[in-house]
Each structure stands twice: as structure tokens, then as C-alpha cells.
Design an enzyme around this catalytic site. Structure first.
Site, PDB file in Angstrom:
ATOM      1  N   GLU A  99      14.601 -14.713 -96.021  1.00 20.48           N
ATOM      2  CA  GLU A  99      14.141 -13.496 -95.001  1.00 20.48           C
ATOM      3  C   GLU A  99      12.877 -12.927 -95.028  1.00 20.48           C
ATOM      4  OE1 GLU A  99      17.113 -13.684 -96.719  1.00 20.48           O
ATOM      5  OE2 GLU A  99      17.966 -11.719 -97.170  1.00 20.48           O
ATOM      6  N   ASN A 100      12.180 -12.803 -96.374  1.00 25.50           N
ATOM      7  CA  ASN A 100      11.184 -12.023 -96.529  1.00 25.50           C
ATOM      8  C   ASN A 100       9.811 -12.916 -95.742  1.00 25.50           C
ATOM      9  OD1 ASN A 100      11.715 -13.864 -98.776  1.00 25.50           O
ATOM     10  ND2 ASN A 100       9.785 -13.365 -99.764  1.00 25.50           N
TER      11      ASN A 100
END
Lengths: 212, 233
Positions: free
Chosen positions: A47-48
Site C-alpha cells: 500500500e505504500n
């Protein structure tokens, strides 16, 4: 008695299907890629801001600009893509990610999940967990059946602050696998018992009601 | 055209005031504007509200500004890497607003795009929903979240051209492109400044319109939080 962490990860890996986009939480879920059927292709999202997460780098490949959401150095597989954080969560919140496998502090019999906060003790933050459980199609939780002090983690209701309400679809612990067929009023069914675990022993270590 | 500066103090000169709000790019220690944070520390500006996914570690990144007590409030999604942060927060010395990471990203994006608020499913039924308007769309519950807009954005990019067009590298992109849009003034530190025309317009990640100042000629430490490796072949 019961499954090891590796066996829990191996059991979770059997839930993956060819073509799935998958997000893995930190802890035991990071072991899941080690057990994926080589005949299927699964794309891992971090999710980064990355799709196509590969294995850890060799010493020579280590790159400070290439990490996963657990801040670990990783590699990018052929066909990977990078995106900014808003787009990364648009993938998650827009329902484009098929499956997320997360750890938990508590799961309730109605599918509530608590995995981000212990009031007065743990000041860390929810990171992306609330977005994942709200947006991803299917949520699998991997956790120890009992807390370190012996209390049941699969409960009537969560005592800790929720990450999401009515969000857990499958629960894999070191003692058993539970699944529910949908959200809302659906209850968890017991699917499998770990070797050496009988139903009576399982019930004695479980506060939640489930269908055996 | 953005101003090009080669000294980090000059890059922030005239922009800082006590009590201001700053939005910073970065995820963990990856892609953080490390030189501009160092310059903030030396400026002694105080009572900052900082919008940033994380708060650095004790000895690097925004953790440096916690040591010096320059931050009054953090708006973040995860601060688990910072012991000083936990200590100050539990002692009541620091305000903290936890946002789910996707909500934080979208609040910054929305703020930069002139969108005052939006609805999201994230956080429904949790403490995040406390005090927020809830609405039902197509039978599902959603929370209203507001856009964020800061006085100053601090951004780290890989390359910039002299018109401020930016390229980011790998997962160092993270919050940087949206942070660049969500402030009155945007200052970007870059590893490399290139001539106009060398970045293919099709490849630009952030158009130069958002960029007011570019800091170049700095060194980058780029610490790694979790150095995980496999055996070589």
C-alpha cells in the site's frame, strides 16, 4: 498440537487463485508467498505504492527507494508498477484488490476485527488496515488462537478498538479454520481442525459462537 | 518558473512562521525530504502541525523535530517506529490525529484539488467515525472526511527540470506527488536537476505548476529501516 506459523501461512496460500491481486499485512502473512502454487500467478500489492512486489533483494540489489509497507527492502518483479499513495489506496478502496491477509489482536463472531490499538499502551496507528478491511473484497485473518496470557482472541465481541465492523471472511488460527459465507448476519462455520485438536478442546479455547 | 536554490536554509527562507501547518511526503524513511527537515530543525520554527504518514524514527526524519519539541500536532496514520513520539503523546505533550492511511492520502489529494470533503467507507463503525457526518449511498454507510491544505509542502523527488516538472523513483514516490499539490507554497528537494526538455512530457509524475522552489546539490543519507535480504545466487 496445532499448526505452526508456516503451516498457517501455507493454509492461507491455498485460498489464492490465479490472477488475484493480494495485499499482505505484516507478521505471519508475509510468509504466505513462500507457499503459493507455482502453477498460479498472483500479484502482490504494497500500500505504500506498488503492484508486483518481488522477493527480498540480494545484498547487491538492496535499494533504499524500494520498500514494502512493512518498511522492508524488496524487489520489483517484471511488470511491476509504482503509484502515489492516493492511487494506491484508490486500488484498495475502489474494490480492485481481491484479497487481503492480515494479522489480528481480536476477531468477533460477527466478523468485527481489532488489530491496531491497545488504549494507553500501544501508540502506533492503523496505517492502511482500516482502508484494507473496508475496501478489499475478501479478508482473511491469520492469528494465534489464544493471546500470550491464555485468553481467547476469537470472541463474542471485540474489547479493543475496531479496525472494521463485519469485515472478516475467514479466520485461520493455529488450531482451526473458520469461514463465513457472507457478511451481515452470517456466522462462522468451522472448516478444519488442526492435527491433534478436537472440537471440545477448540470450544474451550474459543469465546465466539460458531457452527461446527 | 520555480526558484532554484542550493542551500537548504535559503530554500525555506521567508516561508516559516510559528504555528504553521506543513505537509511532508515520505513513507517511513523512504522518500522523505531529509534536507528540508534538517533545515526546519535549524530554523527553530515552533508549534508546527505536521501532516505526514509517519513521524520518522528517533534519530532521523521528523523524529528530529520531535526531539527539539518543534511539533505541536501530528496528523499521521502510523508512528510505531518512534519511541519519543509515543512518550510525548502518552505524556500529553503532543497532539495526535490518527487517520487511516488511505483517508489521509485522499484528504491530501482532495485538498490539493480544491475538494473540501468526500465520503468513504473506511472507518465506518470504528472510533475514526466519532463526530463525523455519516451518509448512506446505495445502501452502504459512508463517513465524510475533509480535505487538507497546508501552508507549506516539503517534497522529495528524484529529478526535476528547471520548470519544476518532477520524477519520483520507485516507492519513494508515495505521498510526495499529492503533498506537492496541497499547500500554498511547495518546496522540493531533488537528487538531480536536469535541463528543460530532457524529461519526456509523457513521463512527468508531477507537473511543474505545483512547484515554487527547488533545492538541489544536497547529499542524501536514505537510511533503511528494515534491511531484509535473501542469499545471493
Amino acid at each position: 498440537m496445532g499448526w505452526t506459523r508456516e503451516q498457517m501461512a501455507e493454509r492461507a496460500a491455498r485460498e489464492l487463485s490465479d490472477g488475484d491481486y493480494v495485499n499482505l499485512g505484516i507478521g505471519v502473512p508475509t510468509l504466505v508467498p513462500n507457499f503459493i502454487d507455482p502453477a498460479i500467478e498472483v500479484t502482490f500489492q504494497s500500500e505504500n505504492g506498488m503492484l508486483g512486489v518481488g522477493p527480498y533483494p540480494t545484498e547487491e540489489e538492496v535499494d533504499a527507494d524500494l520498500i514494502n509497507a512493512g518498511k522492508q527492502t524488496v524487489t520489483a518483479l517484471p511488470g511491476a508498477s509504482f503509484m502515489n499513495s492516493a492511487e494506491s489506496f484508490a486500488l484498495i478502496r475502489g474494490g480492485h484488490v481481491d484479497l487481503s491477509i492480515l494479522g489480528a489482536l481480536e476477531v468477533a463472531e460477527n466478523g468485527d476485527l481489532a488489530n491496531w490499538s491497545i488504549p494507553g499502551k500501544m501508540v502506533k496507528g492503523m496505517g492502511g488496515a482500516m482502508d484494507l478491511v473496508a475496501g478489499v473484497d475478501r479478508i482473511i485473518v491469520l492469528m494465534d488462537h489464544l493471546a500470550k496470557d491464555g485468553t481467547a482472541k476469537f470472541r463474542k465481541t471485540c474489547e479493543l478498538p475496531l479496525t472494521g465492523a463485519d469485515v472478516v471472511d475467514m479466520l485461520i488460527t493455529d488450531l482451526a479454520v473458520f469461514e463465513r459465507k457472507g457478511r451481515g448476519s452470517e456466522m462462522f462455520h468451522l472448516l478444519e481442525l488442526a492435527p491433534g485438536v478436537d472440537l471440545e478442546a477448540l470450544r474451550s479455547k474459543t469465546e465466539a459462537s460458531f457452527i461446527a | 518558473m520555480p526558484h532554484i536554490l542550493t542551500n537548504s536554509a535559503d530554500a525555506l527562507d521567508g516561508l516559516l512562521f510559528d504555528g504553521m501547518t506543513i505537509v511532508a511526503g515520505g513513507f517511513g524513511l523512504c522518500g522523505i525530504p531529509e534536507n528540508l527537515i534538517e533545515a526546519l530543525r535549524h530554523s527553530n520554527v515552533r508549534d508546527l502541525t505536521v501532516i505526514s504518514n509517519n513521524a520518522g524514527v528517533d534519530e532521523f526524519g521528523l523524529g528530529l523535530l520531535l526531539q527539539t519539541r518543534q511539533i505541536r500536532k501530528m496528523i499521521s496514520s502510523y508512528v510505531g517506529e518512534n519511541k519519543e513520539f509515543a512518550r510525548q503523546y502518552l505524556a500529553g505533550e503532543l497532539e495526535l490525529e490518527f487517520n487511516p492511511q488511505g483517508t489521509l492520502a485522499e484528504r491530501i489529494r482532495a485538498g490539493g484539488a480544491g475538494i473540501p470533503a468526500f465520503y468513504t467507507k473506511t472507518g465506518v463503525g470504528t472510533s475514526v467515525a466519532d463526530g463525523k457526518e455519516e451518509r448512506v449511498f446505495n445502501g452502504e454507510r459512508y463517513l465524510m472526511e475533509t480535505g487538507l491544505f497546508a501552508d507549506l509542502a516539503l517534497v522529495k523527488a528524484w529529478k526535476a527540470d528547471r520548470k519544476g516538472n518532477l520524477l519520483f523513483r520507485k516507492t519513494a514516490r508515495n505521498f510526495n506527488p499529492i503533498a506537492a499539490t496541497a499547500a500554498k507554497i511547495t518546496v522540493v528537494e531533488v537528487e538531480e536537476l536536469v535541463e528543460v526538455g530532457t524529461i519526456d512530457p509523457d513521463q512527468v509524475h508531477t507537473p511543474g505548476i505545483y512547484v515554487d522552489r527547488i533545492l538541489t546539490g544536497q547529499s542524501f543519507e536514505k537510511p533503511i529501516e528494515q534491511r531484509t535480504v535473501r542469499a545471493g545466487v
